[in-house]
Design a protein around this motif. Sequence first.
Motif, PDB file in Angstrom:
ATOM      1  N   MET B   1       0.822  -1.293  -0.101  1.00 29.07           N
ATOM      2  CA  MET B   1       0.090  -0.236  -0.003  1.00 29.07           C
ATOM      3  C   MET B   1       1.044   1.288   0.093  1.00 29.07           C
ATOM      4  SD  MET B   1      -2.737   0.838   2.580  1.00 29.07           S
ATOM      5  CE  MET B   1      -3.339  -0.847   2.218  1.00 29.07           C
ATOM      6  N   ASN B   2       0.481   2.194  -0.698  1.00 30.87           N
ATOM      7  CA  ASN B   2       1.275   3.371  -0.901  1.00 30.87           C
ATOM      8  C   ASN B   2       1.091   4.363   0.409  1.00 30.87           C
ATOM      9  OD1 ASN B   2      -0.851   4.721  -1.497  1.00 30.87           O
ATOM     10  ND2 ASN B   2      -0.542   4.742  -3.671  1.00 30.87           N
ATOM     11  N   ARG B   3       2.230   5.146   0.500  1.00 25.40           N
ATOM     12  CA  ARG B   3       2.068   6.096   1.741  1.00 25.40           C
ATOM     13  C   ARG B   3       0.961   7.068   1.979  1.00 25.40           C
ATOM     14  NH1 ARG B   3       6.787   6.794   4.743  1.00 25.40           N
ATOM     15  NH2 ARG B   3       6.852   8.286   6.123  1.00 25.40           N
ATOM     16  N   GLU B   4       0.599   7.557   0.673  1.00 24.85           N
ATOM     17  CA  GLU B   4      -0.740   8.455   0.573  1.00 24.85           C
ATOM     18  C   GLU B   4      -1.933   7.727   1.308  1.00 24.85           C
ATOM     19  OE1 GLU B   4       1.457   8.205  -2.744  1.00 24.85           O
ATOM     20  OE2 GLU B   4       2.604   9.350  -1.125  1.00 24.85           O
ATOM     21  N   ASN B   5      -2.168   6.586   0.945  1.00 28.82           N
ATOM     22  CA  ASN B   5      -3.284   5.966   1.430  1.00 28.82           C
ATOM     23  C   ASN B   5      -3.144   5.637   2.867  1.00 28.82           C
ATOM     24  OD1 ASN B   5      -6.093   5.042   1.021  1.00 28.82           O
ATOM     25  ND2 ASN B   5      -5.156   2.917   0.883  1.00 28.82           N
ATOM     26  N   LYS B   6      -2.179   5.758   3.589  1.00 29.83           N
ATOM     27  CA  LYS B   6      -1.924   5.144   4.954  1.00 29.83           C
ATOM     28  C   LYS B   6      -2.231   6.659   5.843  1.00 29.83           C
ATOM     29  CE  LYS B   6       1.262   1.580   4.581  1.00 29.83           C
ATOM     30  NZ  LYS B   6       2.522   1.009   4.932  1.00 29.83           N
ATOM     31  N   ILE B   7      -2.063   7.971   5.260  1.00 20.44           N
ATOM     32  CA  ILE B   7      -1.940   9.205   5.955  1.00 20.44           C
ATOM     33  C   ILE B   7      -3.277   9.929   5.391  1.00 20.44           C
ATOM     34  CG2 ILE B   7      -0.827  11.331   6.416  1.00 20.44           C
ATOM     35  CD1 ILE B   7       1.730  10.136   5.804  1.00 20.44           C
ATOM     36  N   GLY B   8      -3.996  10.169   6.413  1.00 24.87           N
ATOM     37  CA  GLY B   8      -5.446  11.055   6.114  1.00 24.87           C
ATOM     38  C   GLY B   8      -5.108  12.363   6.449  1.00 24.87           C
ATOM     39  N   SER B   9      -5.633  13.329   5.451  1.00 21.58           N
ATOM     40  CA  SER B   9      -5.293  14.627   5.791  1.00 21.58           C
ATOM     41  C   SER B   9      -6.741  15.560   5.521  1.00 21.58           C
ATOM     42  CB  SER B   9      -4.286  15.333   4.544  1.00 21.58           C
ATOM     43  OG  SER B   9      -4.157  16.526   4.908  1.00 21.58           O
ATOM     44  N   GLN B  81      -3.068  16.042   9.577  1.00 21.04           N
ATOM     45  CA  GLN B  81      -2.591  14.718   9.226  1.00 21.04           C
ATOM     46  C   GLN B  81      -2.736  13.530  10.196  1.00 21.04           C
ATOM     47  OE1 GLN B  81       1.374  15.345   7.435  1.00 21.04           O
ATOM     48  NE2 GLN B  81       0.447  16.514   5.733  1.00 21.04           N
ATOM     49  N   THR B  82      -3.244  12.308   9.908  1.00 17.34           N
ATOM     50  CA  THR B  82      -3.232  11.278  10.948  1.00 17.34           C
ATOM     51  C   THR B  82      -2.864  10.061  10.287  1.00 17.34           C
ATOM     52  OG1 THR B  82      -4.415  10.201  12.683  1.00 17.34           O
ATOM     53  CG2 THR B  82      -5.680  11.077  10.835  1.00 17.34           C
ATOM     54  N   TRP B  83      -2.232   9.432  11.006  1.00 17.42           N
ATOM     55  CA  TRP B  83      -1.836   7.959  10.718  1.00 17.42           C
ATOM     56  C   TRP B  83      -1.764   6.782  11.785  1.00 17.42           C
ATOM     57  CZ3 TRP B  83       1.126  12.227  10.892  1.00 17.42           C
ATOM     58  CH2 TRP B  83       2.228  12.200  11.610  1.00 17.42           C
ATOM     59  N   VAL B  84      -1.408   5.660  11.567  1.00 17.98           N
ATOM     60  CA  VAL B  84      -1.448   4.478  12.372  1.00 17.98           C
ATOM     61  C   VAL B  84       0.065   4.080  12.824  1.00 17.98           C
ATOM     62  CG1 VAL B  84      -1.879   2.073  13.399  1.00 17.98           C
ATOM     63  CG2 VAL B  84      -3.842   3.391  12.213  1.00 17.98           C
ATOM     64  N   GLU B  85       0.507   4.455  13.858  1.00 14.95           N
ATOM     65  CA  GLU B  85       2.080   4.110  14.074  1.00 14.95           C
ATOM     66  C   GLU B  85       2.452   2.463  14.264  1.00 14.95           C
ATOM     67  OE1 GLU B  85       4.067   5.633  17.601  1.00 14.95           O
ATOM     68  OE2 GLU B  85       5.882   6.250  16.343  1.00 14.95           O
ATOM     69  N   ASN B  86       1.544   2.121  15.365  1.00 15.99           N
ATOM     70  CA  ASN B  86       1.854   0.536  15.782  1.00 15.99           C
ATOM     71  C   ASN B  86       0.467   0.048  16.206  1.00 15.99           C
ATOM     72  OD1 ASN B  86       4.664   0.796  16.316  1.00 15.99           O
ATOM     73  ND2 ASN B  86       4.282   2.246  17.728  1.00 15.99           N
ATOM     74  N   VAL B  87       0.150  -1.248  16.003  1.00 19.46           N
ATOM     75  CA  VAL B  87      -0.661  -1.829  16.556  1.00 19.46           C
ATOM     76  C   VAL B  87      -0.236  -3.165  17.198  1.00 19.46           C
ATOM     77  CG1 VAL B  87      -2.659  -3.241  15.750  1.00 19.46           C
ATOM     78  CG2 VAL B  87      -1.913  -1.466  14.207  1.00 19.46           C
ATOM     79  N   TYR B  88      -0.753  -3.052  18.539  1.00 18.74           N
ATOM     80  CA  TYR B  88      -0.364  -3.979  19.611  1.00 18.74           C
ATOM     81  C   TYR B  88      -1.656  -5.035  19.593  1.00 18.74           C
ATOM     82  CZ  TYR B  88       3.534  -0.733  20.402  1.00 18.74           C
ATOM     83  OH  TYR B  88       4.449   0.226  20.030  1.00 18.74           O
ATOM     84  N   ASN B  95      -0.778   8.519  15.331  1.00 20.77           N
ATOM     85  CA  ASN B  95       0.005  10.002  15.485  1.00 20.77           C
ATOM     86  C   ASN B  95      -0.788  10.998  14.535  1.00 20.77           C
ATOM     87  OD1 ASN B  95       1.393   8.669  17.206  1.00 20.77           O
ATOM     88  ND2 ASN B  95       3.180   8.358  15.753  1.00 20.77           N
ATOM     89  N   PHE B  96      -0.346  12.155  14.689  1.00 23.66           N
ATOM     90  CA  PHE B  96      -0.800  13.374  14.019  1.00 23.66           C
ATOM     91  C   PHE B  96       0.032  14.470  14.084  1.00 23.66           C
ATOM     92  CE2 PHE B  96      -3.889  11.802  17.146  1.00 23.66           C
ATOM     93  CZ  PHE B  96      -5.313  11.556  16.604  1.00 23.66           C
ATOM     94  N   ALA B  97      -0.108  15.088  12.627  1.00 23.55           N
ATOM     95  CA  ALA B  97       0.840  16.399  12.592  1.00 23.55           C
ATOM     96  C   ALA B  97      -0.282  17.605  12.595  1.00 23.55           C
ATOM     97  CB  ALA B  97       1.735  16.290  11.352  1.00 23.55           C
ATOM     98  N   ILE B 134      -5.838  -3.938   9.956  1.00 24.48           N
ATOM     99  CA  ILE B 134      -5.468  -2.591  10.503  1.00 24.48           C
ATOM    100  C   ILE B 134      -3.853  -2.414  10.070  1.00 24.48           C
ATOM    101  CG2 ILE B 134      -5.544  -3.399  12.678  1.00 24.48           C
ATOM    102  CD1 ILE B 134      -6.247  -0.781  14.104  1.00 24.48           C
ATOM    103  N   MET B 135      -3.422  -3.616  10.456  1.00 27.36           N
ATOM    104  CA  MET B 135      -1.767  -3.619  10.206  1.00 27.36           C
ATOM    105  C   MET B 135      -1.517  -3.253   8.864  1.00 27.36           C
ATOM    106  SD  MET B 135      -1.818  -5.832  12.952  1.00 27.36           S
ATOM    107  CE  MET B 135      -1.558  -7.502  12.501  1.00 27.36           C
ATOM    108  N   ASP B 136      -2.152  -3.142   7.807  1.00 29.37           N
ATOM    109  CA  ASP B 136      -1.861  -2.570   6.598  1.00 29.37           C
ATOM    110  C   ASP B 136      -1.669  -1.213   6.535  1.00 29.37           C
ATOM    111  OD1 ASP B 136      -2.372  -5.240   5.822  1.00 29.37           O
ATOM    112  OD2 ASP B 136      -4.377  -4.926   4.898  1.00 29.37           O
ATOM    113  N   TYR B 137      -2.218  -0.402   7.644  1.00 28.20           N
ATOM    114  CA  TYR B 137      -2.192   0.829   7.315  1.00 28.20           C
ATOM    115  C   TYR B 137      -0.972   1.426   8.353  1.00 28.20           C
ATOM    116  CZ  TYR B 137      -6.528   0.537   5.104  1.00 28.20           C
ATOM    117  OH  TYR B 137      -7.612   0.061   4.115  1.00 28.20           O
TER     118      TYR B 137
END
Lengths: 249, 249
Positions: B1-9, B81-88, B95-97, B134-137
């Motif tokens: 999956m490309n990075r763009e699809n992992k980060i929402g803005s 911007q938001t994305w998933v950093e880890n899934v335990y 995280n967010f910017a 969810i790990m795909d993201y």
Amino acid sequence: MNRENKIGSYHFVAEPFHVDFNGELTMGVLGNHLLNCAGFHATERGFGIATLNEENYTWVLSRLAIELDEMPCQYEDFSIQTWVENVYRLFTDRNFAIVDKEGRKIGYARSVWAMISLNTRKPADLLTLHEGSIMDYVCDEPCPIEKPSRIKVAAKEPQAVLTAKYSDIDINGHVNSIRYIEHILDLFPIELYREKRIRRFEMAYVAEGYYGDKLSFFCDEASEDEYHIEVRKNGEEVLCRSKVIFADK
Amino acid sequence: MNRENKIGSYHFVAEPFHVDFNGELTMGVLGNHLLNCAGFHATERGFGIATLNEENYTWVLSRLAIELDEMPCQYEDFSIQTWVENVYRLFTDRNFAIVDKEGRKIGYARSVWAMISLNTRKPADLLTLHEGSIMDYVCDEPCPIEKPSRIKVAAKEPQAVLTAKYSDIDINGHVNSIRYIEHILDLFPIELYREKRIRRFEMAYVAEGYYGDKLSFFCDEASEDEYHIEVRKNGEEVLCRSKVIFADK
């Protein structure tokens, strides 16, 4: 000018932290959206606050009356339409329709605004604003709810007293118009909101509150389901008055 | 999956009633936007609350840490911007910017979430959620701020006590996560906000408060410009803890 250009329409979604325990948009958030729409509409037509500020004038909200058949629920789309109904020398009437996701009008609102000079704090003549160009936007779109009424409160003992805090204060250093709505609705027990909904809500803004002011809330039960509230500062000066009319769900 | 699809803005404007007396977006409103962005991002990728609810699960916010160089000002555009950093197994880090109108990153945020069963209220295994999709993201976008820390408060006397009212309660019947932020920031005098800005703000959500609960706010001045706050219900159970670090403007 055609009707479309006179009416502004703005789209919203009822966000999770903007709904109450019933999952319905809160009156404070709806009030915030209405005031934002007023700003968008005025700005797009050249008489927004930023333009006025350049000329050392600003808009001041005097009255707000909202009447609803229902509230948008969490995650629901809705929109707000707004237009100018009348322009008088010292006041202008701006109306609103709240439109649900199916396009049904679920509520209306009326507001009354004055323009004041930032130098003298005195009201300015709206009929001469930009050579009267605001009048070009006057629109006869129907707004089938009553005008804001006169509110009188007889209660001698406050029902609640609170001190205006950091979060209550807006960019002008005044207690923010929306916070009054929230504090007023917090006078009622949550059980009331379980059985009833707010059918009509009115605010009359009279004077400004500041950080640290002791805000006293006086409340009359005017009739079944109708409450009149007066907020006074430091036990004396009236800051605002409100009327809340509930209806069975 | 490309990075763009992992980060929402997601795009926002700092609205007039969402800024404080300095004309800067309030931390409560920023927190609300962050949580909304978490919801948008998860929903768009098939693991939002509505989808989870169908399967009788929901997301619960455990930690939030926000660190900023500056806040957006009134009427300014900004985006989150938001994305998933880890899934335990039991938690996920999101995280967010916070990005200003020129595209500069003016702040970051970290959040920690658990998924719980609506039936048992017990945590659920995230690694098996939708077969682990969810790990795909998970995304290695940098988030150069410290993780939420452990907060301990020693104060024995509350600095403020208030009763949870109608406006404090969310659709789940709990005191709303954003209201805690506002109440905590109201512990500080407005003079402090005149000279200082909030450089870092942390919340650890521990237990749920309900309508009518007496919320007591205990506050330690841990060092100059650093305050640790604990909110307890009815004098006992801890509801949340917070750390507020100020910096000179």
